[in-house]
Design a protein around this motif. Structure first.
Motif, PDB file in Angstrom:
ATOM      1  N   SER A   1       2.345   1.879  -3.377  1.00 32.70           N
ATOM      2  CA  SER A   1       1.316   2.258  -4.353  1.00 32.70           C
ATOM      3  C   SER A   1       0.914   3.720  -4.217  1.00 32.70           C
ATOM      4  CB  SER A   1       0.081   1.361  -4.183  1.00 32.70           C
ATOM      5  OG  SER A   1      -0.622   1.679  -2.984  1.00 32.70           O
ATOM      6  N   LEU A   2       1.124   4.315  -3.042  1.00 29.17           N
ATOM      7  CA  LEU A   2       0.759   5.711  -2.810  1.00 29.17           C
ATOM      8  C   LEU A   2       1.935   6.665  -2.977  1.00 29.17           C
ATOM      9  CD1 LEU A   2      -1.564   5.263   0.297  1.00 29.17           C
ATOM     10  CD2 LEU A   2      -2.272   5.866  -2.029  1.00 29.17           C
TER      11      LEU A   2
ATOM     12  N   ALA B   1      -0.228  -0.225  -7.309  1.00 24.71           N
ATOM     13  CA  ALA B   1      -1.625   0.204  -7.194  1.00 24.71           C
ATOM     14  C   ALA B   1      -2.548  -0.802  -7.868  1.00 24.71           C
ATOM     15  CB  ALA B   1      -1.796   1.584  -7.820  1.00 24.71           C
TER      16      ALA B   1
ATOM     17  N   LYS C   1       2.503   2.545  -9.771  1.00 25.77           N
ATOM     18  CA  LYS C   1       1.269   2.229 -10.491  1.00 25.77           C
ATOM     19  C   LYS C   1       1.058   0.715 -10.587  1.00 25.77           C
ATOM     20  CE  LYS C   1       0.778   6.433 -13.258  1.00 25.77           C
ATOM     21  NZ  LYS C   1       1.872   7.192 -12.634  1.00 25.77           N
TER      22      LYS C   1
ATOM     23  N   GLY D   1       0.497   9.437  -5.303  1.00 27.81           N
ATOM     24  CA  GLY D   1      -0.567   9.217  -4.328  1.00 27.81           C
ATOM     25  C   GLY D   1      -1.768   8.526  -4.950  1.00 27.81           C
ATOM     26  N   VAL D   2      -2.944   9.077  -4.674  1.00 26.65           N
ATOM     27  CA  VAL D   2      -4.182   8.484  -5.190  1.00 26.65           C
ATOM     28  C   VAL D   2      -4.232   8.553  -6.721  1.00 26.65           C
ATOM     29  CG1 VAL D   2      -6.708   8.612  -5.118  1.00 26.65           C
ATOM     30  CG2 VAL D   2      -5.383   9.134  -3.068  1.00 26.65           C
ATOM     31  N   ALA D   3      -3.479   9.460  -7.300  1.00 19.76           N
ATOM     32  CA  ALA D   3      -3.438   9.566  -8.759  1.00 19.76           C
ATOM     33  C   ALA D   3      -2.929   8.282  -9.407  1.00 19.76           C
ATOM     34  CB  ALA D   3      -2.563  10.746  -9.166  1.00 19.76           C
ATOM     35  N   ASN D   4      -2.114   7.527  -8.673  1.00 20.71           N
ATOM     36  CA  ASN D   4      -1.641   6.244  -9.199  1.00 20.71           C
ATOM     37  C   ASN D   4      -2.811   5.303  -9.442  1.00 20.71           C
ATOM     38  OD1 ASN D   4       1.044   7.074  -9.040  1.00 20.71           O
ATOM     39  ND2 ASN D   4       1.260   6.334  -6.941  1.00 20.71           N
ATOM     40  N   TYR D   5      -3.757   5.295  -8.511  1.00 18.89           N
ATOM     41  CA  TYR D   5      -4.938   4.449  -8.650  1.00 18.89           C
ATOM     42  C   TYR D   5      -5.815   4.947  -9.799  1.00 18.89           C
ATOM     43  CZ  TYR D   5      -3.806   2.214  -4.214  1.00 18.89           C
ATOM     44  OH  TYR D   5      -3.188   1.493  -3.222  1.00 18.89           O
ATOM     45  N   ALA D   6      -5.929   6.272  -9.927  1.00 18.10           N
ATOM     46  CA  ALA D   6      -6.733   6.828 -11.015  1.00 18.10           C
ATOM     47  C   ALA D   6      -6.151   6.434 -12.371  1.00 18.10           C
ATOM     48  CB  ALA D   6      -6.809   8.352 -10.880  1.00 18.10           C
TER      49      ALA D   6
ATOM     50  N   VAL E   1       0.829  -1.209   0.000  1.00 16.32           N
ATOM     51  CA  VAL E   1       0.000   0.000   0.000  1.00 16.32           C
ATOM     52  C   VAL E   1       0.860   1.255   0.000  1.00 16.32           C
ATOM     53  CG1 VAL E   1      -1.734   1.302   1.284  1.00 16.32           C
ATOM     54  CG2 VAL E   1      -1.912  -1.181   1.128  1.00 16.32           C
TER      55      VAL E   1
END
Length: 256
Positions: free
Chosen positions: A29-30, A226, A223, A34-39, A26
């Motif tokens: 992955s961040l 993620a 990424k 950050g959360v943009a990796n998940y996006a 986790v």
């Protein structure tokens, strides 16, 4: 008291060691975006289709395993017929066969039946591989139920099939949940067969996503991590919601 503290310490140590890879997964992955990796991973073309393929294959596998293993375990536990132990032993021999040992004949069967890049091409072998373990667990659950329950239902006029559905099967619910979760985990996370038998891009499952994403994101490790988190999220949520029944299912049939 001392023994209890030692046990708690050991449990805490094992928990920390077990959680370290998850924490690393986790945290990496961040990193960076950050959360943009998940996006970026979600926006990647095909991820939705991969998730759908895995969901379809896993759902049908779980249903088939529970249906076949429930009927089979009940028959081997409560019914008396010629050759019962021989057939049961043959089915359990599947526990000793590694997947790698059957790849060549399984590939021939897939080709002969035209099952490459089809849902049945994964559902059928997944079901066959999961059945031996499911039979062992469910038979233990049925062995733990008194024979008098079945006899009483039959005396009251119920057929064997009706007694199984209305009386015996509901009593094995915790074990069914445990077997279902176990089958879900194995089917969702299986990689080798999915890689070999689902080569078409539109038929890939989520387990092959990291391999394909390495080409897209190359050295963008966050990424890729993620994507791994997204893949494992359904598994973690399912276990978190049903862990109580999973634990009860493991001990069902232990005491008769």
């Amino acid at each position: 008291m001392k023994a209890g503290r030692i046990a708690v310490t050991i449990m805490l140590f094992v928990t920390i060691v077990w959680m370290l890879p998850l924490y690393r997964l986790v945290s990496v992955s961040l990193s960076g975006g950050g959360v943009a990796n998940y996006a970026a991973v979600v926006a990647k073309e095909g991820i939705g289709r991969y998730l759908l393929n895995s969901a379809v294959v896993t759902a049908f596998t779980v249903v088939l395993v529970l249906a076949l293993a429930s009927v089979g375990a009940f028959a081997f536990s409560k019914l008396r017929f010629r050759g019962r132990n021989v057939v049961y032993g043959l089915l359990l021999s599947g526990l000793m066969i590694p997947v790698a040992a059957i790849l060549v004949p399984l590939s021939g069967i897939q080709q002969a039946l035209g099952l490459y890049n089809t849902y049945p091409g994964l559902i059928l072998p997944y079901t066959a591989l999961a059945l031996p373990f499911a039979l062992v667990i469910l038979r233990g659950a049925y062995d733990g139920l008194p024979d008098q329950l079945l006899e009483a239902a039959v005396v009251d006029g119920a057929s064997t099939w009706r007694a199984f559905l209305r009386v015996m099967l509901p009593l094995t619910t915790p074990t069914l949940v445990m077997v279902g979760i176990w089958t879900f985990l194995n089917s969702w996370n299986e990689f080798l067969l999915a890689l070999l038998f689902m080569s078409a891009p539109e038929m890939r499952t989520v387990t092959v996503v990291p391999a394909s994403f390495q080409l897209s994101f190359f050295v963008d490790v966050p990424k890729i991590f993620a994507a791994l988190v997204i893949i494992q999220l359904p598994v973690v949520l399912l276990y978190a919601l049903l862990q109580g029944k999973f634990q009860r299912g493991l001990t069902a049939g232990a005491v008769k």
